[in-house]
Design an enzyme around this catalytic site. Structure first.
Site, mmCIF file in Angstrom:
data_model
loop_
_atom_site.group_PDB
_atom_site.id
_atom_site.type_symbol
_atom_site.label_atom_id
_atom_site.label_comp_id
_atom_site.label_asym_id
_atom_site.label_seq_id
_atom_site.Cartn_x
_atom_site.Cartn_y
_atom_site.Cartn_z
ATOM 1 N N GLN A 1 -4.335 -11.889 5.279
ATOM 2 C CA GLN A 1 -3.646 -10.764 4.641
ATOM 3 C C GLN A 1 -4.061 -9.445 5.264
ATOM 4 O O GLN A 1 -5.251 -9.248 5.564
ATOM 5 C CB GLN A 1 -3.997 -10.688 3.158
ATOM 6 C CG GLN A 1 -3.410 -11.772 2.322
ATOM 7 C CD GLN A 1 -3.790 -11.597 0.851
ATOM 8 O OE1 GLN A 1 -3.323 -12.352 0.015
ATOM 9 N NE2 GLN A 1 -4.650 -10.658 0.536
ATOM 10 N N ALA A 2 -3.098 -8.565 5.415
ATOM 11 C CA ALA A 2 -3.404 -7.213 5.894
ATOM 12 C C ALA A 2 -2.583 -6.210 5.100
ATOM 13 O O ALA A 2 -1.384 -6.392 4.940
ATOM 14 C CB ALA A 2 -3.089 -7.091 7.381
ATOM 15 N N HIS B 1 -7.617 -12.979 -7.053
ATOM 16 C CA HIS B 1 -8.304 -11.865 -6.420
ATOM 17 C C HIS B 1 -9.680 -11.765 -7.079
ATOM 18 O O HIS B 1 -9.818 -12.033 -8.261
ATOM 19 C CB HIS B 1 -7.521 -10.568 -6.627
ATOM 20 C CG HIS B 1 -7.981 -9.454 -5.744
ATOM 21 N ND1 HIS B 1 -9.181 -8.804 -5.920
ATOM 22 C CD2 HIS B 1 -7.407 -8.904 -4.654
ATOM 23 C CE1 HIS B 1 -9.337 -7.901 -4.971
ATOM 24 N NE2 HIS B 1 -8.267 -7.929 -4.181
ATOM 25 N N ARG B 2 -10.689 -11.366 -6.326
ATOM 26 C CA ARG B 2 -12.067 -11.398 -6.863
ATOM 27 C C ARG B 2 -12.668 -10.012 -7.057
ATOM 28 O O ARG B 2 -13.903 -9.842 -7.057
ATOM 29 C CB ARG B 2 -12.951 -12.209 -5.923
ATOM 30 C CG ARG B 2 -12.973 -11.659 -4.494
ATOM 31 C CD ARG B 2 -13.868 -12.454 -3.584
ATOM 32 N NE ARG B 2 -13.924 -11.844 -2.253
ATOM 33 C CZ ARG B 2 -14.796 -12.156 -1.322
ATOM 34 N NH1 ARG B 2 -15.734 -13.049 -1.546
ATOM 35 N NH2 ARG B 2 -14.778 -11.557 -0.149
ATOM 36 N N LYS C 1 0.854 -1.195 0.000
ATOM 37 C CA LYS C 1 0.000 0.000 0.000
ATOM 38 C C LYS C 1 0.891 1.246 0.000
ATOM 39 O O LYS C 1 2.000 1.167 0.565
ATOM 40 C CB LYS C 1 -0.904 0.012 1.239
ATOM 41 C CG LYS C 1 -1.799 -1.204 1.396
ATOM 42 C CD LYS C 1 -3.034 -1.151 0.534
ATOM 43 C CE LYS C 1 -3.866 -2.408 0.672
ATOM 44 N NZ LYS C 1 -5.071 -2.423 -0.179
ATOM 45 N N LYS D 1 -13.571 -5.478 6.719
ATOM 46 C CA LYS D 1 -14.327 -4.377 6.110
ATOM 47 C C LYS D 1 -15.279 -4.818 5.006
ATOM 48 O O LYS D 1 -16.130 -4.034 4.580
ATOM 49 C CB LYS D 1 -13.338 -3.334 5.562
ATOM 50 C CG LYS D 1 -12.575 -3.773 4.324
ATOM 51 C CD LYS D 1 -11.603 -2.698 3.835
ATOM 52 C CE LYS D 1 -10.926 -3.120 2.559
ATOM 53 N NZ LYS D 1 -9.844 -2.207 2.132
ATOM 54 N N LYS E 1 1.929 -9.263 -1.878
ATOM 55 C CA LYS E 1 1.286 -9.244 -3.192
ATOM 56 C C LYS E 1 1.043 -7.820 -3.690
ATOM 57 O O LYS E 1 1.006 -6.877 -2.909
ATOM 58 C CB LYS E 1 -0.053 -9.991 -3.158
ATOM 59 C CG LYS E 1 -1.114 -9.380 -2.275
ATOM 60 C CD LYS E 1 -2.385 -10.205 -2.257
ATOM 61 C CE LYS E 1 -3.318 -9.913 -3.386
ATOM 62 N NZ LYS E 1 -3.822 -8.512 -3.374
ATOM 63 N N GLY F 1 -9.476 -5.141 5.502
ATOM 64 C CA GLY F 1 -9.722 -4.489 6.793
ATOM 65 C C GLY F 1 -9.232 -5.308 7.975
ATOM 66 O O GLY F 1 -9.756 -5.193 9.082
ATOM 67 N N LYS G 1 -2.210 1.274 -2.805
ATOM 68 C CA LYS G 1 -2.498 0.351 -3.904
ATOM 69 C C LYS G 1 -1.673 0.674 -5.146
ATOM 70 O O LYS G 1 -1.062 -0.193 -5.751
ATOM 71 C CB LYS G 1 -3.968 0.444 -4.305
ATOM 72 C CG LYS G 1 -4.966 0.008 -3.263
ATOM 73 C CD LYS G 1 -6.373 0.182 -3.804
ATOM 74 C CE LYS G 1 -7.386 -0.267 -2.795
ATOM 75 N NZ LYS G 1 -8.078 -1.497 -3.175
ATOM 76 N N ASP H 1 -1.484 -5.041 -5.384
ATOM 77 C CA ASP H 1 -2.910 -4.810 -5.191
ATOM 78 C C ASP H 1 -3.660 -5.103 -6.499
ATOM 79 O O ASP H 1 -3.037 -5.208 -7.566
ATOM 80 C CB ASP H 1 -3.171 -3.373 -4.727
ATOM 81 C CG ASP H 1 -4.178 -3.378 -3.582
ATOM 82 O OD1 ASP H 1 -4.011 -2.588 -2.628
ATOM 83 O OD2 ASP H 1 -5.113 -4.204 -3.637
ATOM 84 N N GLU H 2 -4.980 -5.232 -6.406
ATOM 85 C CA GLU H 2 -5.756 -5.679 -7.558
ATOM 86 C C GLU H 2 -5.687 -4.710 -8.725
ATOM 87 O O GLU H 2 -5.842 -5.115 -9.892
ATOM 88 C CB GLU H 2 -7.212 -5.930 -7.166
ATOM 89 C CG GLU H 2 -8.040 -4.697 -6.842
ATOM 90 C CD GLU H 2 -7.861 -4.191 -5.425
ATOM 91 O OE1 GLU H 2 -8.393 -3.112 -5.100
ATOM 92 O OE2 GLU H 2 -7.118 -4.836 -4.648
ATOM 93 N N HIS I 1 -9.652 -15.311 -2.518
ATOM 94 C CA HIS I 1 -10.232 -14.449 -1.481
ATOM 95 C C HIS I 1 -11.677 -14.871 -1.227
ATOM 96 O O HIS I 1 -12.455 -14.979 -2.167
ATOM 97 C CB HIS I 1 -10.240 -12.993 -1.948
ATOM 98 C CG HIS I 1 -8.905 -12.337 -2.007
ATOM 99 N ND1 HIS I 1 -8.616 -11.167 -1.331
ATOM 100 C CD2 HIS I 1 -7.763 -12.671 -2.652
ATOM 101 C CE1 HIS I 1 -7.362 -10.807 -1.562
ATOM 102 N NE2 HIS I 1 -6.828 -11.705 -2.356
HETATM 103 O O1 LIG Z 1 -7.610 -3.415 -1.534
HETATM 104 C C1 LIG Z 1 -8.038 -3.995 -0.523
HETATM 105 O O2 LIG Z 1 -9.016 -3.636 0.068
HETATM 106 C C2 LIG Z 1 -7.331 -5.255 -0.156
HETATM 107 O O3 LIG Z 1 -6.071 -5.173 -0.748
HETATM 108 C C3 LIG Z 1 -7.216 -5.350 1.358
HETATM 109 O O4 LIG Z 1 -6.531 -4.244 1.849
HETATM 110 P P1 LIG Z 1 -6.641 -3.838 3.385
HETATM 111 O O5 LIG Z 1 -5.986 -4.922 4.186
HETATM 112 O O6 LIG Z 1 -5.890 -2.550 3.487
HETATM 113 O O7 LIG Z 1 -8.055 -3.706 3.719
HETATM 114 C C4 LIG Z 1 -8.052 -6.435 -0.817
HETATM 115 O O8 LIG Z 1 -8.180 -6.058 -2.166
HETATM 116 C C5 LIG Z 1 -9.368 -6.830 -0.244
HETATM 117 O O9 LIG Z 1 -9.152 -7.739 0.763
HETATM 118 C C6 LIG Z 1 -10.313 -7.458 -1.264
HETATM 119 O O10 LIG Z 1 -11.496 -7.873 -0.682
HETATM 120 P P2 LIG Z 1 -11.896 -9.410 -0.606
HETATM 121 O O11 LIG Z 1 -10.746 -10.089 0.076
HETATM 122 O O12 LIG Z 1 -13.150 -9.440 0.207
HETATM 123 O O13 LIG Z 1 -12.094 -9.867 -1.974
HETATM 124 MG MG LIG Z 2 -6.664 -4.803 -2.662
#
Ligand SMILES: O=C(O)[C@@](O)(COP(=O)(O)O)[C@H](O)[C@H](O)COP(=O)(O)O
Ligand SMILES: [Mg+2]
Length: 425
Positions: A375-376, A269-270, A153, A309, A179, A355, A155, A181-182, A302
């Site tokens: 993951q955090a 990732h979804r 982060k 969150k 990893k 979250g 992202k 980010d998406e 995921h």
């Molecule tokens: O961008 C984000 O929000 C994250 O990188 C988490 O970051 P944080 O740890 O900073 O929240 C992931 O993409 C989410 O977990 C996706 O949701 P899910 O796993 O429900 O698909």
């Molecule tokens: Mg993400």
């Protein structure tokens, strides 16, 4: 009513679908859905041959009334499809039928597919995950605890040196996995190829300094040919993983990238799933999608945290976990509507992310047990003392949780955890 055969006993080799339908006339709606999703249309066909009908007709074998909303009736409907209806090993083609036009039918006030049952013959046409939980644990040489991961982060916005530095600090602090980010792909400020090599250099350094196996999951999501080119870069660089955004890539690309035969493990990732899965009126459940992604061969997926969150209740998340982890899944008629055997197909490692911060870890371990990747992103890089401290706090919370040690006790030993528990109350 050509396709209604209530009480029919589905054959083991039929593909089954379960959905919640809202319509004035449930029987008519169920019949129309069965037709539209296979061989039928809105009127009788003079071109229909009796042998086609006999061989390929779907059967609505269950309609369970669930109540009313005004003039609209709500029902749980199950349909059995003969396997000959489908081209083996063609997921996009299969879904175009069983999860295609039906969502657009005017006669419906709601349609949500909850679950599919894939028969053995269908499953055998798909690769499934290359590694699964066992293979991933061997790859990381971590057998008895959840894996600890982070997302770099912010992202997007860091350049590749800065990105690699954050990755290095995460590994040094105790993360197993780092990893992308998406939405980080190959933007001008952080080109894919440069990033890949810089991060892997840092990985090697962190491995030699910690003596632990460290993993980088670069996001190769891109238009297909370019994605394959990036996958080759990953493979050539000796990187054991690639990450893909499965929903936005589409079922065809996910199926194909697995069948390309790369050696790396696939992290799924979804992003965008909730546009399909969240509404209780329309769409397809995350459980049904997760089963498809296990078939298509993702090693990690995921699925939610329950406590973080993102949306997703405990029952639903645990049911999804069961479908991607177990060999033999039993129906519960809440989220899982079929007994599903996976006939030896590898399983998929559940990823709990979104979250997450140390205080939430005991509950996540309580829900998932040890077979989860926790993951955090913000929960590490938002730590008041920075990334290394954030990673230490997460690692300590995971180790304490799996050993049944209260975090407050572990915090006496690990000051970074103490700081995190004070900061994120
Ligand atoms: O961008 C984000 O929000 C994250 O990188 C988490 O970051 P944080 O740890 O900073 O929240 C992931 O993409 C989410 O977990 C996706 O949701 P899910 O796993 O429900 O698909
Ligand atoms: Mg993400």
């Amino acid at each position: 009513m050509d396709y209604l055969e209530l009480g029919y006993e589905p054959k083991d080799n039929e593909l089954l679908s379960c959905m919640v339908v809202k319509a004035e006339n449930l029987k008519k709606a169920a019949n129309d859905i069965a037709g539209e999703s296979s061989i039928g249309t809105w009127t009788e066909l003079k071109t229909m041959k009796s042998e086609i009908y006999k061989k390929l007709k779907p059967r609505v074998y269950e309609i369970n009334e669930m109540g009313k909303e005004g003039d609209t009736n709500i029902g749980l409907i199950k349909i059995a499809y003969p396997l000959d209806t489908f081209e083996p090993n063609n997921m996009p083609g299969t879904l175009a039928g069983i999860a295609g036009n039906i969502f657009g039918m005017k006669s419906l006030n709601g349609l949500r597919i909850l679950d599919f049952r894939f028969p053995k013959e269908f499953i055998k046409c798909y690769s499934g995950p290359k590694y699964g939980i066992k293979g991933i644990r061997k790859l990381l040489n971590v057998m008895e605890r959840p894996l600890v991961g982070t997302i770099v982060k912010p992202k997007v916005g860091l350049n590749s040196e800065e990105h690699a530095k954050v990755a290095y600090n995460s590994w040094i602090g105790g993360c197993d996995i780092v990893k992308d980010d998406e939405n980080l792909v190959s933007q001008d400020f952080n080109k894919f190829e440069g990033r890949l090599h810089k991060v892997l250099e840092c990985r090697d350094k962190a491995e030699s300094e910690t003596g632990e196996k460290k993993i980088y999951m670069p996001n190769i999501t891109a238009p297909y040919r370019e994605m394959v080119r990036r996958a080759e870069l990953v493979e050539d660089a000796g990187c054991e993983y690639a990450m893909i955004d499965v929903v936005v890539l589409g079922f065809s690309a996910v199926q194909q990238i697995r069948e390309e035969g790369f050696n790396f493990a696939i992290h799924a990732h979804r992003a965008m799933h909730a546009a399909i899965t969240r509404s209780r009126e329309w769409g397809i459940s995350m459980l049904a999608l997760a089963k498809i992604y296990r078939l298509l061969g993702v090693d990690q997926l995921h699925i939610g945290t329950v406590v973080g969150k993102m949306e997703g209740g405990k029952d639903e998340v645990c049911s999804i976990r069961d479908e991607i982890v177990l060999e033999d899944v039993k129906e519960d008629n809440k989220n899982k509507f079929f007994n599903q055997k996976w006939h030896g197909l590898n399983n998929t490692f559940p990823v709990s992310s979104g979250g997450v911060y140390p205080k939430l870890v005991p509950e996540i371990v309580n829900i998932f047990g040890k077979d989860v990747i926790i993951q955090a992103g913000g929960g590490i890089h938002g730590h008041p003392e920075g990334t290394v401290a954030g990673a230490r706090a997460m690692r300590a919370s995971v180790e304490a949780s799996i050993e049944g040690i209260p975090l407050s006790e572990k915090a006496e030993e690990v000051s970074e955890l103490k700081k995190a528990l004070e900061y994120w109350k």
